[in-house]
Design an enzyme around this catalytic site. Structure first.
Site, PDB file in Angstrom:
ATOM      1  N   ARG A 146      -7.397 -20.655  -1.506  1.00 40.40           N
ATOM      2  CA  ARG A 146      -6.301 -20.504  -0.534  1.00 40.40           C
ATOM      3  C   ARG A 146      -5.178 -21.515  -0.759  1.00 40.40           C
ATOM      4  O   ARG A 146      -5.395 -22.718  -0.740  1.00 40.40           O
ATOM      5  CB  ARG A 146      -6.854 -20.642   0.885  1.00 40.40           C
ATOM      6  CG  ARG A 146      -5.817 -20.331   1.966  1.00 40.40           C
ATOM      7  CD  ARG A 146      -6.426 -20.355   3.355  1.00 40.40           C
ATOM      8  NE  ARG A 146      -5.421 -19.979   4.350  1.00 40.40           N
ATOM      9  CZ  ARG A 146      -4.543 -20.831   4.876  1.00 40.40           C
ATOM     10  NH1 ARG A 146      -4.550 -22.097   4.507  1.00 40.40           N
ATOM     11  NH2 ARG A 146      -3.657 -20.411   5.763  1.00 40.40           N
ATOM     12  N   LYS A 165       6.457  -2.224   1.698  1.00 36.77           N
ATOM     13  CA  LYS A 165       5.348  -1.613   2.445  1.00 36.77           C
ATOM     14  C   LYS A 165       4.116  -2.510   2.370  1.00 36.77           C
ATOM     15  O   LYS A 165       3.147  -2.207   1.664  1.00 36.77           O
ATOM     16  CB  LYS A 165       5.063  -0.210   1.890  1.00 36.77           C
ATOM     17  CG  LYS A 165       4.283   0.686   2.845  1.00 36.77           C
ATOM     18  CD  LYS A 165       4.295   2.126   2.354  1.00 36.77           C
ATOM     19  CE  LYS A 165       3.333   2.998   3.137  1.00 36.77           C
ATOM     20  NZ  LYS A 165       3.718   3.242   4.524  1.00 36.77           N
ATOM     21  N   GLU A 182      12.462   2.466  13.847  1.00 36.78           N
ATOM     22  CA  GLU A 182      11.623   3.570  13.364  1.00 36.78           C
ATOM     23  C   GLU A 182      10.363   3.632  14.224  1.00 36.78           C
ATOM     24  O   GLU A 182      10.239   2.887  15.196  1.00 36.78           O
ATOM     25  CB  GLU A 182      11.267   3.364  11.879  1.00 36.78           C
ATOM     26  CG  GLU A 182      10.562   2.060  11.578  1.00 36.78           C
ATOM     27  CD  GLU A 182      10.395   1.810  10.072  1.00 36.78           C
ATOM     28  OE1 GLU A 182      10.272   2.770   9.306  1.00 36.78           O
ATOM     29  OE2 GLU A 182      10.378   0.625   9.677  1.00 36.78           O
ATOM     30  N   LEU A 204      11.277   1.134   6.787  1.00 39.37           N
ATOM     31  CA  LEU A 204      10.609   1.607   5.587  1.00 39.37           C
ATOM     32  C   LEU A 204      11.422   2.731   4.960  1.00 39.37           C
ATOM     33  O   LEU A 204      11.968   3.575   5.669  1.00 39.37           O
ATOM     34  CB  LEU A 204       9.216   2.134   5.941  1.00 39.37           C
ATOM     35  CG  LEU A 204       8.411   2.591   4.723  1.00 39.37           C
ATOM     36  CD1 LEU A 204       7.943   1.398   3.923  1.00 39.37           C
ATOM     37  CD2 LEU A 204       7.238   3.443   5.145  1.00 39.37           C
ATOM     38  N   ARG A 215       7.945   4.003  -4.929  1.00 36.87           N
ATOM     39  CA  ARG A 215       8.016   3.001  -3.862  1.00 36.87           C
ATOM     40  C   ARG A 215       7.016   1.872  -4.103  1.00 36.87           C
ATOM     41  O   ARG A 215       7.320   0.697  -3.861  1.00 36.87           O
ATOM     42  CB  ARG A 215       7.778   3.642  -2.490  1.00 36.87           C
ATOM     43  CG  ARG A 215       8.015   2.646  -1.360  1.00 36.87           C
ATOM     44  CD  ARG A 215       8.054   3.326  -0.007  1.00 36.87           C
ATOM     45  NE  ARG A 215       6.801   3.997   0.279  1.00 36.87           N
ATOM     46  CZ  ARG A 215       6.614   4.834   1.294  1.00 36.87           C
ATOM     47  NH1 ARG A 215       7.614   5.113   2.111  1.00 36.87           N
ATOM     48  NH2 ARG A 215       5.446   5.397   1.496  1.00 36.87           N
ATOM     49  N   TYR A 265       0.826  -1.202   0.000  1.00 35.17           N
ATOM     50  CA  TYR A 265       0.000   0.000   0.000  1.00 35.17           C
ATOM     51  C   TYR A 265       0.859   1.250   0.000  1.00 35.17           C
ATOM     52  O   TYR A 265       2.071   1.198   0.214  1.00 35.17           O
ATOM     53  CB  TYR A 265      -0.948   0.004   1.210  1.00 35.17           C
ATOM     54  CG  TYR A 265      -0.282   0.302   2.535  1.00 35.17           C
ATOM     55  CD1 TYR A 265       0.497  -0.661   3.173  1.00 35.17           C
ATOM     56  CD2 TYR A 265      -0.413   1.549   3.141  1.00 35.17           C
ATOM     57  CE1 TYR A 265       1.116  -0.382   4.385  1.00 35.17           C
ATOM     58  CE2 TYR A 265       0.195   1.825   4.355  1.00 35.17           C
ATOM     59  CZ  TYR A 265       0.959   0.856   4.973  1.00 35.17           C
ATOM     60  OH  TYR A 265       1.573   1.139   6.158  1.00 35.17           O
TER      61      TYR A 265
END
Lengths: 285, 285
Positions: free
Chosen positions: A100, A148, A180, A205, A52, A33
């Site tokens: 799945r 991310k 972070e 990140l 990114r 995301y």
């Protein structure tokens, strides 16, 4: 009023915004995301977010759901439809829906694309006046924090732990060093005025705001040291702040119960925030 | 034929089975799950799965979506509606839907409950005859692997890496020691006939099948050592196997390109599998 959100090609009221229970974002956390800030209805650092996103998709061998121009158009359409002036646009891409299986679905599986807006006001946030109080919480996240992904349970739990301790947020700690924040990069300024921030690696990140702020700091003549810093160094800092797309540059005035500086947002921090906000407004799309 | 699946109180065709894009299982990986095997239409080790689900929910301060009796009834209804003889029932609980925020939604937020069946045949699987070939892959998962969350991207990526290497599955390695398989516990039997398996901790899933098999091994007079074992010990093992709800006791005949024993499923492994399958059939619900 209900938001209009975007799901796989359709603009729909948020109540009707649904994905398959077989979506791999739901079953495996197999999704990435970006959150792009909006100021005066315009997108901040959009090209950085797209770079990114492209990198995240590539690291996971995941297909892009659309080109940059189309994604920009969707962002703008959502801003317009929701009359968003200040806030952010959340964009998420999953590997799509399939029965799945730990094995990835076949190439050609349609990725899932979801976007929605959130209104907030970070420009005149009271937190800018007072600064954040942060607690140290162990960093138990996985080993690829540079991607991310939506595997955000530990950051969420760490934020809850910080709240339980009466603080605003957590700084995550691994091997005695700060990695972070829960959803932001952590920075300190030492008593010699040097900006110290962890170097890029798989441990943190690669923040879009972080990159801009480090460049602006360098241009402004600050010494920037990209290296890990310890909890002790953080507690002894002259100033501290976080950077994120949502918070821009946000002062930190208390770390692990220790007041930083005189307990007010630091002057260099506020200068960097001002420089960032000026550039952001100038380059917004 | 389309499956009938269960979503938040309703039995629906799988094509119609959807959850909100604001579900925290989708946005944060904030969800836990269980997969219970089905043999001859009956549930294997169901009470163990319920105990583990309860523990997972508790560790995450997440509300239970329903009581054990109701969850058992939903499992049975899905087995009946889908005419499932052999396979499994997947059950997932999320913290529910709420606007995106790292802070947990308020108490009272309705958890999301999703269940679906999958048909497979592990009893007469060719893998039982040949054994699995496993590759070593670094373990990059988060620090709370004892909680069965849907943050499964790394296990999925590790399985893909094993396939790229021409193997069936991966054994994850941390600090030179094997933690577990991608979705199963890893065990070896050394040349003295001792069953060696990693002790329970936050580093591995507390396998339901693992617990039963260790008990059965002990009852059968085998020496069981619950301790970490190294990659070297694994390569030098006389026998090796994995346990999981889906695979029961599955022989491993190759580890990191080294043939284990004579390359055929080991006699103690097959004995444990037989003991487990007998008990499973006897205690199925």
């Amino acid at each position: 009023m209900s938001r209009i959100v975007y799901v796989n090609g359709a603009y729909v009221p948020e109540e009707d915004a649904r994905v398959s229970i077989f979506d791999r974002g739901f079953l495996f956390g197999d999704a990435v995301y970006e959150v792009t800030s909006v100021l005066n209805g315009k997108l901040i650092d959009f090209p950085s977010h797209m770079r990114r996103l492209t990198r995240s998709l590539s690291e996971l061998s995941m297909a892009a759901p659309a080109g940059t121009d189309e994604l920009l158009a969707i962002h703008r359409e959502l801003i317009a439809r929701n009359g968003l002036s200040e806030g952010g646009v959340y964009m998420m891409v999953t590997r799509g829906a399939a029965d799945r299986d730990f094995v990835f679905p076949p190439d050609g599986t349609q990725p899932t694309l979801v976007l929605f807006t959130q209104a907030w006001n970070e420009v005149r946030s009271p937190e800018v006046e007072n600064g954040l109080r942060v607690a140290f919480v162990p960093d138990l996240r996985w080993g690829r924090r540079d991607i991310k992904t939506v595997q955000l349970l530990w950051p969420s739990m760490a934020k809850m732990e910080a709240r339980r301790l009466g603080k605003d947020d957590a700084w995550l700690v691994e091997d005695g060093m700060v990695t972070e924040g829960t959803s932001n990069n952590a920075h300190i300024i030492d008593r010699e005025g040097r900006l110290i921030t962890r170097a890029l690696s798989n441990s943190i990140l690669h923040g879009t705001t972080r990159a801009s702020v480090l460049r602006l700091a360098d241009e402004a003549g600050l010494t920037v040291e990209e290296r890990s810093f310890s909890c002790d160094e953080a507690r002894a800092a002259a100033e501290a702040f976080i950077t994120s797309a949502g918070h821009f540059v946000m002062p930190v005035t208390e770390i692990d119960d220790v007041v930083i500086g005189d307990g007010r947002p630091g002057p260099l921090t506020l200068r960097l925030r001002r420089l960032y906000m000026e550039e952001a407004a100038r380059t917004a799309l």
